[in-house]
Design a protein around this motif. Structure first.
Motif, short mmCIF file in Angstrom:
data_model
loop_
_atom_site.label_atom_id
_atom_site.label_comp_id
_atom_site.label_asym_id
_atom_site.label_seq_id
_atom_site.Cartn_x
_atom_site.Cartn_y
_atom_site.Cartn_z
N LYS A 185 -18.30 -0.49 -10.06
CA LYS A 185 -17.95 -0.92 -8.71
C LYS A 185 -17.03 -2.15 -8.73
O LYS A 185 -16.24 -2.36 -7.82
CB LYS A 185 -19.22 -1.23 -7.90
N GLN B 218 -8.53 -1.32 -8.14
CA GLN B 218 -9.36 -2.01 -7.15
C GLN B 218 -8.97 -1.65 -5.73
O GLN B 218 -9.80 -1.68 -4.82
CB GLN B 218 -9.27 -3.52 -7.35
N SER B 219 -7.71 -1.30 -5.51
CA SER B 219 -7.24 -0.97 -4.16
C SER B 219 -7.35 0.53 -3.86
O SER B 219 -7.24 0.93 -2.70
CB SER B 219 -5.78 -1.40 -3.99
N SER C 255 -9.41 8.42 1.68
CA SER C 255 -9.69 8.34 3.12
C SER C 255 -10.09 9.68 3.70
O SER C 255 -10.79 9.74 4.72
CB SER C 255 -8.44 7.81 3.86
N GLN D 117 -8.46 4.17 -2.89
CA GLN D 117 -9.53 4.74 -2.08
C GLN D 117 -9.12 6.12 -1.57
O GLN D 117 -7.93 6.42 -1.45
CB GLN D 117 -9.87 3.83 -0.90
N GLU E 199 0.84 -1.19 0.00
CA GLU E 199 0.00 0.00 0.00
C GLU E 199 0.87 1.25 0.00
O GLU E 199 1.81 1.36 0.78
CB GLU E 199 -0.91 0.02 1.23
N ILE F 244 -13.64 -0.40 -9.17
CA ILE F 244 -13.24 0.53 -8.09
C ILE F 244 -14.21 0.37 -6.91
O ILE F 244 -15.02 1.25 -6.64
CB ILE F 244 -13.21 1.98 -8.59
N PRO F 245 -14.10 -0.74 -6.18
CA PRO F 245 -15.06 -1.01 -5.10
C PRO F 245 -14.99 -0.03 -3.94
O PRO F 245 -15.95 0.07 -3.16
CB PRO F 245 -14.67 -2.42 -4.64
N ASN F 246 -13.87 0.71 -3.81
CA ASN F 246 -13.69 1.59 -2.66
C ASN F 246 -13.93 3.06 -2.96
O ASN F 246 -13.65 3.92 -2.13
CB ASN F 246 -12.27 1.41 -2.10
N VAL F 247 -14.46 3.34 -4.15
CA VAL F 247 -14.68 4.73 -4.56
C VAL F 247 -16.17 4.93 -4.83
O VAL F 247 -16.78 4.11 -5.53
CB VAL F 247 -13.87 5.08 -5.83
N GLU G 165 -5.03 6.09 -0.70
CA GLU G 165 -4.16 4.92 -0.72
C GLU G 165 -4.36 4.14 -2.01
O GLU G 165 -5.45 4.12 -2.57
CB GLU G 165 -4.44 3.98 0.46
#
Length: 223
Positions: free
Chosen positions: A121, A211-212, A216, A214, A37, A124-127, A46
């Protein structure tokens, strides 16, 4: 050139000694391919990146809106830029327009758009994705002479570089964010025997990074 190996526009390449040290260490170190990360913009974002990528901000001061990583094993680079939200760009063609802008910055002698579309999604699952948070991608091949043309021999053969682009359009914070991943496929001239990574592997790497990714702390965006 800020998109291919970050050779100008205030984003310098890593010094020769640092390059050689990193290259020699990585040749026999399989752990350099492990993912880790990376904190972006002081920890406000991140994203996972392979260890072989050098964080240029450790070596050089970068512009506040820029993060840059270079890999001297496979001659690849990653550039992240937060730009002012451009209301004049239509969402449906914005990723292609930004890709064409990258090609002009790269002084590419040719560009071939291979693929473009919406990021979902799954990618980009974290956005967040909604009316004011949209995301797109584009993939192209560009013929690029390394370095600025005024410093390069006129007959120097170009490299064929795959350029992967993710575009996040965040109207609520007035920001267009670009993540570009630059992966040479053919070298007109090799400075060293760079590792050749297959096209499909590079594409998988690009989407794994996304995919990672995001955010914060949305307060990082100054209104």
């Amino acid at each position: 050139n800020p998109h291919y190996q970050n050779r100008s526009a205030g984003v310098p390449s890593v010094s020769t000694s640092a390059i050689e040290k990193e290259y020699e260490e990585a040749k026999n170190n399989p752990e350099k391919d492990d993912w880790t990360e990376r904190k972006l913009y002081g920890g406000a974002m991140e994203m996972d990146v392979q260890k072989r990528f050098i964080d240029l901000s450790v070596h050089y001061p970068l512009k506040d809106n820029t993060e840059a990583f270079v890999d001297n094993i496979a001659d690849q680079s990653i550039l992240i830029e937060c730009l002012n939200y451009n209301m004049k760009r239509n969402d449906t063609i914005a990723s292609r327009q930004y890709m064409e802008s990258i090609a002009r910055t790269n002084q590419a002698s040719a560009i071939k758009l291979l693929e473009y579309g919406n990021l979902t999604k799954k990618h980009i699952p974290n956005v967040p994705l909604n009316a004011t948070c949209k995301a797109f991608y584009a993939i192209s091949e560009q013929m690029i002479v390394r370095g600025l043309r005024k410093n390069a021999a006129e007959d120097m053969p170009p490299n064929k570089v795959m350029v992967f682009l993710a575009l996040f359009r965040w109207e609520g914070v007035k920001t267009d964010m670009l993540i570009s991943f630059n992966a040479p496929m053919e070298w007109g001239f090799k400075e060293r025997p760079f590792r050749e990574i297959p096209r499909k592997t590079n594409k998988n790497m690009f989407f794994k990074m996304l995919q990672s990714f995001q955010v914060s702390d949305w307060d990082v965006f100054v209104m």
